[in-house]
Design an enzyme around this catalytic site. Structure first.
Site, mmCIF file in Angstrom:
data_model
loop_
_atom_site.group_PDB
_atom_site.id
_atom_site.type_symbol
_atom_site.label_atom_id
_atom_site.label_comp_id
_atom_site.label_asym_id
_atom_site.label_seq_id
_atom_site.Cartn_x
_atom_site.Cartn_y
_atom_site.Cartn_z
ATOM 1 N N ARG A 332 127.250 -23.525 -56.223
ATOM 2 C CA ARG A 332 126.636 -23.372 -57.157
ATOM 3 C C ARG A 332 125.652 -21.921 -57.587
ATOM 4 O O ARG A 332 125.944 -21.517 -59.276
ATOM 5 C CB ARG A 332 125.212 -24.253 -57.172
ATOM 6 C CG ARG A 332 125.762 -26.087 -56.557
ATOM 7 C CD ARG A 332 124.863 -26.468 -57.179
ATOM 8 N NE ARG A 332 125.449 -27.294 -56.928
ATOM 9 C CZ ARG A 332 124.912 -28.891 -56.453
ATOM 10 N NH1 ARG A 332 123.061 -28.650 -56.240
ATOM 11 N NH2 ARG A 332 124.847 -30.302 -56.497
ATOM 12 N N GLU A 427 113.279 -32.837 -50.633
ATOM 13 C CA GLU A 427 113.433 -31.953 -50.917
ATOM 14 C C GLU A 427 111.245 -30.738 -50.793
ATOM 15 O O GLU A 427 111.801 -29.584 -51.146
ATOM 16 C CB GLU A 427 113.158 -31.290 -52.605
ATOM 17 C CG GLU A 427 113.436 -30.653 -53.794
ATOM 18 C CD GLU A 427 114.036 -30.718 -55.223
ATOM 19 O OE1 GLU A 427 114.320 -32.245 -55.340
ATOM 20 O OE2 GLU A 427 113.583 -30.104 -55.841
#
Lengths: 639, 242, 254
Positions: A332, A427
């Site tokens: 990414r 996260e």
């Protein structure tokens, strides 16, 4: 004062560490478990799975989410899939390979032991989810199907159409609902955590605001689990849900939890470009599209011809050109920067020139429109709904957008923060993805933390810790309660002219400009100058209408934006100090001759864990050195 | 945590099922099905009018000569009707209570007008049935045409029907009643399949169309009788004067 | 990219301070709305406008704004989620509206979904229905290998079709009877199509239907408005599955 960062990584060989640690852990007698209360904040994959699993074990669980139902957390939006080292495809996958790919994908900035455990547990997650009735995609023989994802050369991603996150979250939500129905979990929806309460150095509860009645309440517990997601919305525009915020973790930071690597933010390469200044969020197009889509721009600058009039020779398939072995499936961070480069070069497409094509024409020619429809139909529909363009006929236009944050509260191997009794999952913690997360790994981490790690490690903490009696009448609870009330009163009493959103938007612009896909000393210095000014303007001129004792969306947002305005400074400070490029953190001053990220392992092979030093004081930097015993630190190459 | 299964319902009696939303719906469907059977049987009898006075009166006489069968059927139908009506009204009231504040802007996407008016078409059919009983069973509508006998001394049902339908107003009432029946059946037939869980992706579109067609065909068949009378196709027996 | 048309709109929006307030429709004008805005972004613009005027912004539920969280819940001109089929209102774009159009925006209307404020309703009834049985009773750990039990592709796909439900409640809002049957049926069907859902199949149906009945929803009268507005286009065939499973279970059948 400086916190001691003891990662408590078990000794011994990598593949034995988790087993060893589990054996060493103290256990809580089944009959005693019901004497402990655990607070879980957040009901995404990590929070729901943790709350359900802890309740199944017998702990009393109080669970909180700001949405109207625990089923809505933003894990639900993950599209592409979840990795697991099942090697069902017989293509050379293994736990070690998943571990290696993840460490390498994270640009060697993650903790080896944590990542290895994640890879080990990945296989159990799939089994658990299948047992819950998650409708994973199947082959005709009835066995689980896989697809490929960025940064890997094996096919190890399990998926449920383009709604993998939704299905996994519903699995966890159903497990949680079962426990709520049984009375083992007390669920508090539409309730936002506004502060953490630390008593005698231990996390002992939280202070919340009920978003409908405005009631401020104290909740006491023996341990607190934060699973409150990432802080991507500090950029205002991101692929996160509108409600995602940093408040829970930032409040914990201000109460003594170290915040690790805040500068590690992930920019996802395939999002739908911005269409105007009213834009409120960015929509991701799953990375899985890059399995069949080819990314290109014109070779010519300022080429405004429609894509079908640009011939094959005039196109630059830049990912295939620059990274022939991974091609369109380059990780990414790399794909994002390459897109930015092409656009900065004046070769971007669409309005404003901030976009590149993701073209399916070849795949449709090769496989037929029906196959493409079956694979990505819902994503194509979504694209058409948003842009009004038909991606079966016209190539998609995509551009990178903030997507995920690898940084988060520092945790040890047991997922405990620097505040004893405060655990951080998913996260919200920093532990597994280093400086860049590979696709289909976030779901894996959230569920590994919630289903298979916290149920063990919290028991060890509770069994081995003396927890003096505490209740909401305790002085510390009263103090935090009144501080929370005072802050709300302050927000309401500014009575300025500007909306909360206008400040948030401005903060986002500022960060994207100076601390976005690429960062520089000059830009960061500028950001660090502008952020305090903006913060000051906020407290002088923000308009929060209505009262504190009612449903008040402006007030909710104002509290979150106030935290973002402080946190942004921490993010930029961290980015400025990390004078190397790694993963999603790209410093213009530190790149190789061909424009790739250049790490500086000699100076920066560590975790930067920031410690709050008090109002108006510079935060203190603590370093946890990263030791690599099982992988060789190499320059990441996807060529 | 001690594992507790989804609450077991071994004690669930049939009554509990029937009081539930789905049980109630099934009850409406089941009673509706019985009433539908009657509608078909009654139609088959009525259509014999096209075979002439002799056949029709013989059929009527045969029914009357079996009082146990006749009254059994009548009471049975009454009970079925009472359940159909009672449960439907209860459901309709509950449905109404489920939305205490209506939308200011009312809109509909795909619901058929038949489906939206089931309660009203049902009540209209009820009113029609009462009228129909008063007309041909009790003889309260036009007593002069009631109670005649045919040459064999049997009640002259044939003549009564023909005389009755010679009034265009009465024929119109019957046509309206049958239109309501058509509307009701056109939604009811496919609903029965859905309520009993018989919804196959391939068959259901067919069922929907067939249900719609059947509703209107049955009504048309009923209406064919007054229509034939008015058109002079079915006439008074020779020698009978109005 | 199509042309950059701008719209001027008149909005009639339901304003209600809290559950006790009777509420009313208020009329607002917004100007220069880009056709590329989403419906919610158009409301953001209105709220900026209201804030600048010192009027409290319109409260509406929203979160992911990409059509998957199920939070957004607006009835637009009488149709939940608005005129575009298979689309949540957060993904509905203004290009589907005409310049000068009047738009009425109301909350979901159902007794079981009481209004919290303005366009925000309380959908916790859905959670309670799931808590009654919308799950497979399996604890964490000890599950067999994912491939131990093959699931025919057809069944997995059918389960996924039903599992796509986002729990937004549009089915209830659209139903003339405010019935929740499509929502409940979607979960029952999802689990009924998979081998993992079989052991508790009958009990699940009974328990979930009983919970649904308790919440004050209306009953299905097979008008299928729910299916027409469902942003995930869940089929009313799922309701047939629920009916069948519930009847069988209630009659004590195997």
């Amino acid at each position: 004062m400086s916190v001691k960062l003891d990662a408590k990584i078990p000794s011994g060989p990598l593949e034995k560490k988790w087993e060893k640690r589990r054996f060493e852990m103290k256990l809580v007698n089944p009959a005693n478990k019901r004497k402990y209360t655990v607070i879980v904040v957040g009901t995404g994959l990590a929070g729901s799975s943790a709350a359900a699993s802890l309740a199944e074990l017998g702990y009393r669980v109080k669970c909180f989410c700001f949405q109207d139902s625990p089923r809505r957390a933003h894990s639900i939006a993950a599209q592409g899939g979840i990795n697991a080292a099942k090697n069902y495809q017989n293509d050379g996958d293994s736990v070690f390979r998943l571990f290696y790919d993840t460490v390498k994908g994270g640009d060697f900035r993650a903790r080896e032991a944590n990542v290895y455990r994640l890879a080990e547990l990945s296989v159990n997650i799939i089994d658990q989810c299948v047992a819950q009735g998650v409708p994973f995609a199947r082959e005709y023989g009835g066995y689980l199907a896989n697809r490929s994802f960025g940064g890997a050369q094996v096919s190890r991603t399990f998926y449920a159409r383009g709604q993998t996150g939704q299905q996994l979250l519903l699995g966890a939500y159903q497990a949680l609902s079962r426990q709520i129905g049984l009375g083992a979990v007390q669920m508090h929806p539409r309730t936002e955590m506004l502060d953490l309460v630390v008593v005698g150095g231990q996390a002992r509860g939280i202070v919340t605001r009920h978003l409908v009645t405005g009631k401020i309440e104290c909740h006491v517990s023996d341990a607190v689990v934060l699973a409150t997601g990432g802080y991507g919305n500090v950029f205002y525009l991101s692929t996160n849900a509108k409600g995602c915020n940093v408040s829970a973790t930032y409040r914990a930071y201000k109460r003594g939890a170290a915040f690790a690597n805040p500068c590690y933010t992930q920019i996802h390469p395939t999002c739908i470009p911005i269409s105007g200044d009213y834009q409120s969020k960015l929509t991701l197009m799953s990375e899985s599209l890059r399995n069949d889509g080819r990314v290109w721009v014109s070779k010519k600058k300022g080429d405004t011809r429609p894509p079908d009039q640009i011939s094959e020779e005039e196109r630059d398939y830049y990912l295939e050109r620059k990274y022939p072995s991974f091609g369109n499936l380059a990780p990414r961070d790399i794909s994002s920067r390459a897109a930015k480069e092409a656009c900065d070069d004046g070769r971007g497409v669409g309005p404003g020139g901030r976009g590149v094509y993701l073209d399916f024409a070849d795949a449709i020619r090769r496989l037929g429109e029906n196959v493409i429809r079956e694979r990505y139909g819902n994503l194509f529909d979504m694209y058409e709904r948003i842009t009004g363009e038909n991606p079966y006929k016209v190539p998609m236009r995509i551009y990178p957008a903030v997507h995920y944050t690898m940084g988060g509260l520092w945790v040890d191997y047991d997922l405990m923060s620097t505040i004893p009794g405060l655990f951080v999952l998913g996260e919200a913690n920093f532990s597994d993805h280093g400086a860049n997360r590979l696709g289909a790994s976030a779901l894996m981490q959230g569920l590994a933390d919630g289903y298979f790690i916290i149920p063990y490690t919290i028991g060890d903490y509770l069994a081995g810790t003396k927890l003096p009696k505490a209740d909401a009448g305790h002085a510390e609870f009263k103090k935090v309660h009144s501080e929370v009330e005072e802050r709300i009163r302050r927000l309401l009493s500014v009575k300025g002219k500007r909306s909360v959103d206008s400040f948030h938007r401005e903060l986002g612009h500022l960060l994207w400009e100076h601390c976005g896909m690429t960062r520089s000393e000059k830009g960061l210095a500028k950001a660090l100058e502008l952020i305090p000014e903006l913060r000051e303007a906020f407290w002088k001129d923000v308009s929060v209408l209505g009262g504190g004792d009612e449903f008040n969306t402006a007030l909710e947002k104002a509290g979150r934006v106030a935290d973002f305005l402080e946190f942004a400074e921490l993010l930029c400070t961290d980015a400025r100090l990390r004078k190397e490029s790694c993963g999603g953190h790209f410093r213009e001053e530190h790149q190789t001759a061909d424009g790739e990220a250049e790490r500086d392992d000699a100076s920066f092979c560590h975790v930067s864990a920031w410690e709050y030093a008090g109002e108006g004081k510079a935060p203190i930097l603590n370093k946890e050195p990263l030791v690599f015993e099982n992988v060789h630190l190499a320059q990441r190459s996807y060529k | 945590m001690e594992a507790r299964p989804i609450e077991r319902t071994s004690s669930a009696s049939l009554c509990r099922l029937l009081c539930s939303s789905i049980g109630s719906k099934a009850l409406v469907a089941l009673t509706g099905l019985a009433l539908f059977g009657f509608v078909l049987g009654h139609l088959a009898g009525n259509l014999q009018i096209f075979a002439g006075q002799e056949t029709f009166n013989a059929y009527a006489h045969w029914i009357k000569s079996k009082p146990a069968l006749l009254w059994g059927t009548r009471l049975g139908l009454l009970a079925v009707l009472a359940v159909h009506l009672g449960v439907s009204v209860r459901l309709a009231r509950r449905n109404r209570a489920a939305r205490p504040v209506p939308y200011a802007f009312q809109n509909t996407v795909q619901a058929t007008s038949a489906s939206l008016t089931m309660v009203w078409s049902g009540l209209a059919i009820l009113a029609f049935v009462i009228y129909h009983l008063l007309h041909f069973t009790v003889g309260a509508v036009s007593p002069a045409e009631f109670g005649r006998t045919d040459p064999l001394g049997r009640p002259d049902a044939y003549t009564m029907v023909v005389l009755g339908f010679r009034h265009p107003a009465i024929a119109l009432i019957y046509a309206i009643g049958m239109f309501c029946l058509a509307m009701h059946l056109s939604h009811a037939i496919q609903s029965v399949f859905q309520t009993f869980g018989l919804n196959h992706p391939r068959c259901m579109p067919l069922v929907r169309r067939a249900g719609f067609a059947a509703g209107f065909l049955i009504a048309a068949a009923y209406v064919s009788i007054p229509a034939a009378v008015l058109a002079g196709i079915v006439t008074l027996p020779p020698g009978v004067s109005p | 990219m199509s042309e950059n048309k701008r719209l001027n709109l008149t909005l009639h929006i339901w304003r209600q301070k809290n559950a006790a307030d009777p509420g009313r429709l208020a009329t607002y004008r917004v100007q220069g709305v880009s056709v590329h805005m989403s419906f919610l972004e158009m409301l953001d613009v209105l709220n900026e406008q209201l804030t600048a005027q010192g009027e409290e912004p319109v409260a509406f539920d929203h979160d992911c704004r990409e059509g998957i969280c199920g939070m957004c819940s607006l009835t637009v001109n009488g149709i939940p989620h608005g005129p575009q089929r298979g689309t949540t209102v957060c993904q509905l774009h203004m290009r589907h509206f005409a310049d000068g159009q009047e738009i009425t925006i109301e909350p979901w209307r159902a007794k079981a979904f009481p209004v919290v404020r303005d366009l925000v309703v309380d959908r916790s009834a859905f959670d309670r229905i799931i808590q009654a049985g919308g799950f497979v009773s399996v604890n964490t750990g000890g599950s067999p290998d994912g491939n131990a039990l093959p699931v025919p592709k057809k069944d997995a796909e059918a389960a996924m079709d039903a599992a796509a439900c986002i729990g937004c409640g549009a089915c209830v809002a659209a139903c003339k009877n405010a019935s929740a049957m499509l929502f409940v049926a979607a979960k029952i069907s999802h689990l009924a199509k998979l081998p993992q859902g079989q052991p508790e199949r009958r009990e699940r149906a009974l328990a979930m239907v009983a919970a649904m009945d308790q919440e004050g929803f209306g009953f299905c009268s097979n008008q299928y408005e729910c299916e027409a507005v469902c942003p995930k286009e869940i089929s009313v065939r799922t309701i047939a599955v629920m009916n069948r499973d519930t009847l069988r279970a209630g009659l004590g059948g195997a």
